[in-house]
Design a protein around this motif. Sequence first.
Motif, short mmCIF file in Angstrom:
data_model
loop_
_atom_site.label_atom_id
_atom_site.label_comp_id
_atom_site.label_asym_id
_atom_site.label_seq_id
_atom_site.Cartn_x
_atom_site.Cartn_y
_atom_site.Cartn_z
N LEU B 211 -4.06 -0.35 1.45
CA LEU B 211 -5.25 0.41 1.05
C LEU B 211 -6.42 0.17 1.99
O LEU B 211 -6.61 -0.94 2.48
CB LEU B 211 -5.66 0.02 -0.37
N GLU B 212 -7.22 1.21 2.19
CA GLU B 212 -8.42 1.01 2.98
C GLU B 212 -9.51 0.41 2.05
O GLU B 212 -9.37 0.48 0.83
CB GLU B 212 -8.87 2.34 3.58
N PRO B 213 -10.59 -0.17 2.62
CA PRO B 213 -11.64 -0.75 1.77
C PRO B 213 -12.15 0.28 0.76
O PRO B 213 -12.33 1.45 1.09
CB PRO B 213 -12.73 -1.15 2.77
N LYS B 214 -12.37 -0.16 -0.45
CA LYS B 214 -12.80 0.66 -1.59
C LYS B 214 -11.71 1.61 -2.08
O LYS B 214 -11.96 2.49 -2.91
CB LYS B 214 -14.08 1.44 -1.27
N GLY B 215 -10.52 1.43 -1.54
CA GLY B 215 -9.38 2.23 -2.03
C GLY B 215 -9.00 1.83 -3.44
O GLY B 215 -9.32 0.72 -3.89
N VAL B 216 -8.31 2.73 -4.13
CA VAL B 216 -7.99 2.50 -5.54
C VAL B 216 -6.51 2.20 -5.72
O VAL B 216 -5.66 2.90 -5.18
CB VAL B 216 -8.35 3.75 -6.39
N LEU B 217 -6.25 1.13 -6.47
CA LEU B 217 -4.87 0.84 -6.88
C LEU B 217 -4.77 1.14 -8.37
O LEU B 217 -5.57 0.63 -9.16
CB LEU B 217 -4.55 -0.63 -6.61
N ALA B 218 -3.83 2.00 -8.75
CA ALA B 218 -3.71 2.37 -10.16
C ALA B 218 -2.25 2.36 -10.56
O ALA B 218 -1.36 2.58 -9.74
CB ALA B 218 -4.31 3.76 -10.39
#
Lengths: 175, 275
Positions: B211-218
């Motif tokens: 993930l890139e910075p501030k990316g979301v993992l859900a």
Amino acid sequence: MKAFRLTLKNQGIILNALGGRIATLVKIEGKNTIFEVQIPEELEFRRAQKWISKYVAGIDSIEYPLRIEDIISSLRVLDLLLERQVIPYADKIFMLIACASILKTVPQKPEAEIIGAFMPRVVARYRTDLVSTLLSTPLVISTLLEGVTPNVALAIAEAILSLERRNAIFFEVVT
Amino acid sequence: MRREKVASRIPLVIASSFPALRMKLRGYEDSISKNVLGFIDEYSPWLLRSALNLLETGVLSDEETRIQRIFNYLVTRVNDIVEGNKKPIRLFCELLMETSFYLNLISWSIEKTKMRREEVIVDLYGGPGVASEYIALRFKYPALVFEDDEVFLEMIFERRLRTGLNIIPIKSSIEKISDHIDRPVRLLVFMSPSSWKIDPKVIVKKAAEILEPKGVLAGILPLDEHPAIKPYLTLLSASPMPKTSEFASLLENEGFRGIRIRTIDPFSAFYSFKK
């Protein structure tokens, strides 16, 4: 396809429709199958090559004696698809159509019941009457493909494969 | 009269520690026979909700009936699954994910995501592709769906043909997914029950890497292994699922913040942001 020659070594069948000057020829060899196709210049060569490879892979996997009519139906469907994006499971489509007279679909409980009750959206894409029939009655595939256009034959084959993938039907060889 | 008839049929187990639900039952107490009404600690709010609904309406809602039938289906195929037949699990995944209950969890877990130009969505072990379809439709961005099961990949492609959405099925194991990604990943999800076979720790570590910075993992997981579905989990998952608190600390340790977990038994949906 402008012209083609299909050799099925294990079946003892050669369908030859090659003639005249050959411009663009694709030749794919399988274990038991040799398929040479002259394709129109406007078709993308690589894509056509992929489709023909899928066709050979599908036909090559068949061990039962085939009917010429079914092989021709499968060639008509291939002809229809050559311009389209390659479907990863196309070999199964060709195999199914080429085996239409020797394969029977048999519904399987409880999958057929649960799919009939809560039709997944993908299956719902296919003709409801076709899906209901497949889920309730054993059928020789050729009875569904009789006198239909290649487009319809493709849709029927996709519906059958979709149900088989979900375990709602299985295939039986007609003896 | 109808209430009594219905109540006498329900194998209802009510927890003494669940006052809000007990309040709801007030007024029905007389109609619930004593031998049916037991106050014990091992209870299932999930089944209880169904039972409450049954009391009020006389019938299970369509959704509850549907979920119960889907789980019952899995039970009927236990022997085949144990023998290595994956087909029942595939159908189970697809049917479960297409319930509105599950789709609501998917929707909640991606509601804070904002996609930007040139970014992609990654669906890890996307199973039948239900979540990928939902997410690709919502964001109108390409979704790369990673699976190692050939038939699941076919099901995903079928979905792509049906919807015309930019869902790209890719055959890969979790270790090699980076080789297939050439654009920044804003959203990485693992929503399908087919992802439960992978240890969540491995997925979270991989997500932190991709993930890139501030990316979301859900994702959606059966955290805490709720008793109502614990027997099924042995069929679907390779390792025991972590408790909610353990999972939250795992996310924190891997550099995720803003962790939100919403549990609607028997599943938990979550989202978190990479620092």
